[in-house]
Write a protein that holds these residues in place. Structure first.
Motif, PDB file in Angstrom:
ATOM      1  N   ARG A 113     -13.627  89.865 117.596  1.00 21.33           N
ATOM      2  CA  ARG A 113     -13.612  90.176 119.021  1.00 21.33           C
ATOM      3  C   ARG A 113     -13.468  91.680 119.236  1.00 21.33           C
ATOM      4  NH1 ARG A 113     -10.959  85.260 122.319  1.00 21.33           N
ATOM      5  NH2 ARG A 113     -12.405  86.150 123.813  1.00 21.33           N
ATOM      6  N   GLY A 114     -13.964  92.138 120.371  1.00 18.28           N
ATOM      7  CA  GLY A 114     -13.919  93.559 120.674  1.00 18.28           C
ATOM      8  C   GLY A 114     -14.893  94.369 119.832  1.00 18.28           C
ATOM      9  N   VAL A 115     -15.938  93.706 119.340  1.00 17.84           N
ATOM     10  CA  VAL A 115     -16.931  94.348 118.470  1.00 17.84           C
ATOM     11  C   VAL A 115     -18.250  94.452 119.225  1.00 17.84           C
ATOM     12  CG1 VAL A 115     -18.217  94.189 116.314  1.00 17.84           C
ATOM     13  CG2 VAL A 115     -15.815  93.482 116.387  1.00 17.84           C
ATOM     14  N   LYS A 116     -18.802  95.646 119.311  1.00 17.21           N
ATOM     15  CA  LYS A 116     -20.039  95.878 120.043  1.00 17.21           C
ATOM     16  C   LYS A 116     -21.232  95.922 119.086  1.00 17.21           C
ATOM     17  CE  LYS A 116     -18.032  98.249 124.014  1.00 17.21           C
ATOM     18  NZ  LYS A 116     -16.685  97.804 123.728  1.00 17.21           N
ATOM     19  N   ILE A 117     -22.339  95.347 119.523  1.00 18.82           N
ATOM     20  CA  ILE A 117     -23.569  95.346 118.736  1.00 18.82           C
ATOM     21  C   ILE A 117     -24.333  96.634 119.027  1.00 18.82           C
ATOM     22  CG2 ILE A 117     -25.734  94.140 118.305  1.00 18.82           C
ATOM     23  CD1 ILE A 117     -24.228  91.632 119.502  1.00 18.82           C
ATOM     24  N   GLN A 118     -24.669  97.367 117.983  1.00 21.10           N
ATOM     25  CA  GLN A 118     -25.367  98.636 118.142  1.00 21.10           C
ATOM     26  C   GLN A 118     -26.864  98.514 117.893  1.00 21.10           C
ATOM     27  OE1 GLN A 118     -23.074 101.036 115.421  1.00 21.10           O
ATOM     28  NE2 GLN A 118     -21.507 101.511 116.964  1.00 21.10           N
ATOM     29  N   SER A 119     -27.254  97.738 116.917  1.00 22.64           N
ATOM     30  CA  SER A 119     -28.677  97.536 116.640  1.00 22.64           C
ATOM     31  C   SER A 119     -28.852  96.296 115.789  1.00 22.64           C
ATOM     32  CB  SER A 119     -29.287  98.753 115.932  1.00 22.64           C
ATOM     33  OG  SER A 119     -28.723  98.909 114.639  1.00 22.64           O
ATOM     34  N   VAL A 120     -30.064  95.733 115.863  1.00 21.59           N
ATOM     35  CA  VAL A 120     -30.382  94.531 115.089  1.00 21.59           C
ATOM     36  C   VAL A 120     -31.737  94.722 114.440  1.00 21.59           C
ATOM     37  CG1 VAL A 120     -30.785  92.048 115.164  1.00 21.59           C
ATOM     38  CG2 VAL A 120     -29.080  93.082 116.669  1.00 21.59           C
ATOM     39  N   GLU A 121     -31.798  94.469 113.133  1.00 27.23           N
ATOM     40  CA  GLU A 121     -33.058  94.506 112.396  1.00 27.23           C
ATOM     41  C   GLU A 121     -33.116  93.284 111.496  1.00 27.23           C
ATOM     42  OE1 GLU A 121     -33.586  98.120 110.294  1.00 27.23           O
ATOM     43  OE2 GLU A 121     -33.254  99.418 112.043  1.00 27.23           O
ATOM     44  N   SER A 122     -33.997  92.362 111.856  1.00 28.97           N
ATOM     45  CA  SER A 122     -34.146  91.117 111.106  1.00 28.97           C
ATOM     46  C   SER A 122     -32.789  90.428 111.008  1.00 28.97           C
ATOM     47  CB  SER A 122     -34.736  91.394 109.727  1.00 28.97           C
ATOM     48  OG  SER A 122     -34.969  90.185 109.039  1.00 28.97           O
ATOM     49  N   ASP A 123     -32.244  90.273 109.793  1.00 28.70           N
ATOM     50  CA  ASP A 123     -30.964  89.590 109.637  1.00 28.70           C
ATOM     51  C   ASP A 123     -29.796  90.569 109.537  1.00 28.70           C
ATOM     52  OD1 ASP A 123     -31.680  90.667 107.238  1.00 28.70           O
ATOM     53  OD2 ASP A 123     -31.169  88.912 106.024  1.00 28.70           O
ATOM     54  N   HIS A 124     -30.058  91.878 109.677  1.00 26.30           N
ATOM     55  CA  HIS A 124     -29.017  92.890 109.592  1.00 26.30           C
ATOM     56  C   HIS A 124     -28.594  93.322 110.998  1.00 26.30           C
ATOM     57  CE1 HIS A 124     -30.503  93.014 105.491  1.00 26.30           C
ATOM     58  NE2 HIS A 124     -29.498  93.800 105.148  1.00 26.30           N
ATOM     59  N   VAL A 125     -27.305  93.298 111.250  1.00 26.62           N
ATOM     60  CA  VAL A 125     -26.782  93.699 112.551  1.00 26.62           C
ATOM     61  C   VAL A 125     -25.790  94.840 112.347  1.00 26.62           C
ATOM     62  CG1 VAL A 125     -25.491  92.962 114.585  1.00 26.62           C
ATOM     63  CG2 VAL A 125     -27.063  91.361 113.469  1.00 26.62           C
ATOM     64  N   ARG A 126     -26.043  95.943 113.006  1.00 20.74           N
ATOM     65  CA  ARG A 126     -25.119  97.071 112.951  1.00 20.74           C
ATOM     66  C   ARG A 126     -24.170  96.972 114.145  1.00 20.74           C
ATOM     67  NH1 ARG A 126     -25.740 101.216 109.816  1.00 20.74           N
ATOM     68  NH2 ARG A 126     -27.991 100.815 109.605  1.00 20.74           N
ATOM     69  N   THR A 127     -22.882  96.984 113.863  1.00 20.05           N
ATOM     70  CA  THR A 127     -21.875  96.837 114.917  1.00 20.05           C
ATOM     71  C   THR A 127     -20.910  98.015 114.891  1.00 20.05           C
ATOM     72  OG1 THR A 127     -20.100  95.702 113.697  1.00 20.05           O
ATOM     73  CG2 THR A 127     -21.983  94.360 114.385  1.00 20.05           C
ATOM     74  N   SER A 128     -20.024  98.043 115.883  1.00 21.20           N
ATOM     75  CA  SER A 128     -19.011  99.084 115.947  1.00 21.20           C
ATOM     76  C   SER A 128     -17.992  98.951 114.830  1.00 21.20           C
ATOM     77  CB  SER A 128     -18.299  99.027 117.306  1.00 21.20           C
ATOM     78  OG  SER A 128     -17.744  97.735 117.532  1.00 21.20           O
ATOM     79  N   SER A 129     -18.023  97.821 114.093  1.00 20.67           N
ATOM     80  CA  SER A 129     -17.112  97.606 112.961  1.00 20.67           C
ATOM     81  C   SER A 129     -17.848  97.570 111.628  1.00 20.67           C
ATOM     82  CB  SER A 129     -16.332  96.298 113.155  1.00 20.67           C
ATOM     83  OG  SER A 129     -15.465  96.388 114.258  1.00 20.67           O
ATOM     84  N   GLY A 130     -19.111  97.995 111.638  1.00 19.20           N
ATOM     85  CA  GLY A 130     -19.874  98.013 110.400  1.00 19.20           C
ATOM     86  C   GLY A 130     -21.036  97.046 110.432  1.00 19.20           C
TER      87      GLY A 130
END
Length: 367
Positions: A113-130
């Protein structure tokens, strides 16, 4: 790496997380909010939604949900009332979403929780927590999606704005909607008022952007407009607002669904899969149904293409009927004729409610 990566902890995201974790899948759910929060929603739980919640182990009746078995339609000076052909409930998303996310966690899903999604590429998701990676990616971020994953749209494509406010009504006003949902139709939009838990009432409305501008462009002007309407004035007079300001959302993409033939590997759930007209009160059922379909597809090793085909078979009739009703009520002469018809034959409300229900949930033998 996890079996299933779910973006969004609303109804569809949490329900699918529970179903898949219970089936033994490794599930990670990412939710941007730290805790319980309000969302623009009519908060009407139809019979289909209630059945799905029972299957998920959530008993809204025991949690204080308000029973609803009457529907009232008001427009101008006219009002019609009929018995619903099913039992329903009024229950806030503030409590319901939390109950579902707790069920998912108890079933073994990892909740961030409290994690923001920054970008998505296929099955990889970059978030504010990695970075997070999943074999199956489920997108359940609600009415507004993730940049580059949700089709861009202009204001002209999506001319609707939504508002929600909880009220503590006066005792006489509360008695007028005891066990009832009241739909108030007006030029440029409609509002729904119904009881929810703790003796409160939820007012949720959808208004066209041009109408919003004409009445003043802000919540105070919208509230004044509603308070001037017959069969709404008697409800809002001396009502105590429970929020300092309403919950709002713009650019509501009603009726739009993803291209079923597009090479999209993402399972799109809830409003990301298709937003039905709020007028029919089946939005939460549609979101929950998408979770059940997606979970079954993942458990059976099906891909997002299979999911979209099944989703379309289940949802398209409901969405087409709902959108047709929304478009018809926007035409003043049709709305007036409809109210006269309901005055003569209130049972038409039952038929309309029945026509916009989802089919009974069952797993096809081919899945």
């Amino acid at each position: 790496m996890t079996d299933v990566l779910i973006l969004g902890g609303g109804l569809a995201g949490s329900a699918s997380a529970y179903l898949l974790a219970k089936a033994g899948k490794g599930v990670r759910l990412i939710e941007r909010e730290n805790g319980a929060h309000h969302k623009v929603c009519g908060e009407f739980l139809s019979i289909e939604a209630h059945r799905h919640l029972v299957d998920l182990g959530v008993d809204v009746g025991r949690m204080g949900a308000a029973p609803i078995d009457l529907i009232q339609i008001a427009s101008g000076r006219h009002i019609a009332e009929a018995q619903l052909p099913f039992a329903a409930f009024g229950f806030s998303r503030y409590q319901l979403d939390e109950a579902l996310i707790e069920r998912a966690s108890d079933a073994g899903a990892v909740i961030e929780r409290g994690v923001k999604i920054q970008s998505v590429e296929s099955d990889h998701v970059r978030t504010s927590s990695g970075e997070r990676v999943g074999n199956n990616l489920l997108l359940a971020t609600g009415k507004h999606g993730v940049r580059r994953l949700t089709p861009a749209c202009s204001k002209d494509d999506n001319p609707y704005v939504g508002f929600k406010m909880h009220y503590r009504l006066t005792r006489p006003a509360r008695s007028r909607i005891d066990r009832a949902i009241r739909l108030i139709l007006f030029d440029g939009g409609y509002a729904g008022l119904q009881p929810i838990e703790d003796g409160l009432a939820n007012l949720c409305l959808v208004i066209r952007r041009d109408k919003l501008v004409n009445v003043g462009g802000n919540w105070a002007s919208v509230h004044s407009m509603l308070a001037s309407l017959d069969h709404c004035r008697d409800m809002l007079t001396d009502a105590e607002p429970m929020f300092t300001k309403p919950v709002t959302i713009a650019n509501l993409a009603y009726g739009r669904t993803p291209d079923r033939h597009a090479p999209d590997p993402i399972f799109r759930l809830g409003d990301q899969a298709g937003m039905t007209a709020s007028l029919t009160g089946d939005g939460m059922a549609v979101a929950l149904r998408s979770a059940f379909i997606a979970a079954q597809c993942v458990k059976e090793g099906k891909d997002a293409t299979d999911y979209r085909a099944w989703h379309r078979r289940e949802m398209m009739r409901q969405m087409r009927c709902a959108m047709a009703l929304q478009h018809m009520q926007e035409i003043p002469v049709v709305r007036l004729l409809g109210m006269y018809a309901l005055g003569v034959w209130p049972a038409l409300l039952k038929y309309a409610a029945r026509a916009t229900r989802l089919p009974q949930w069952q797993i096809p033998s081919s899945v």
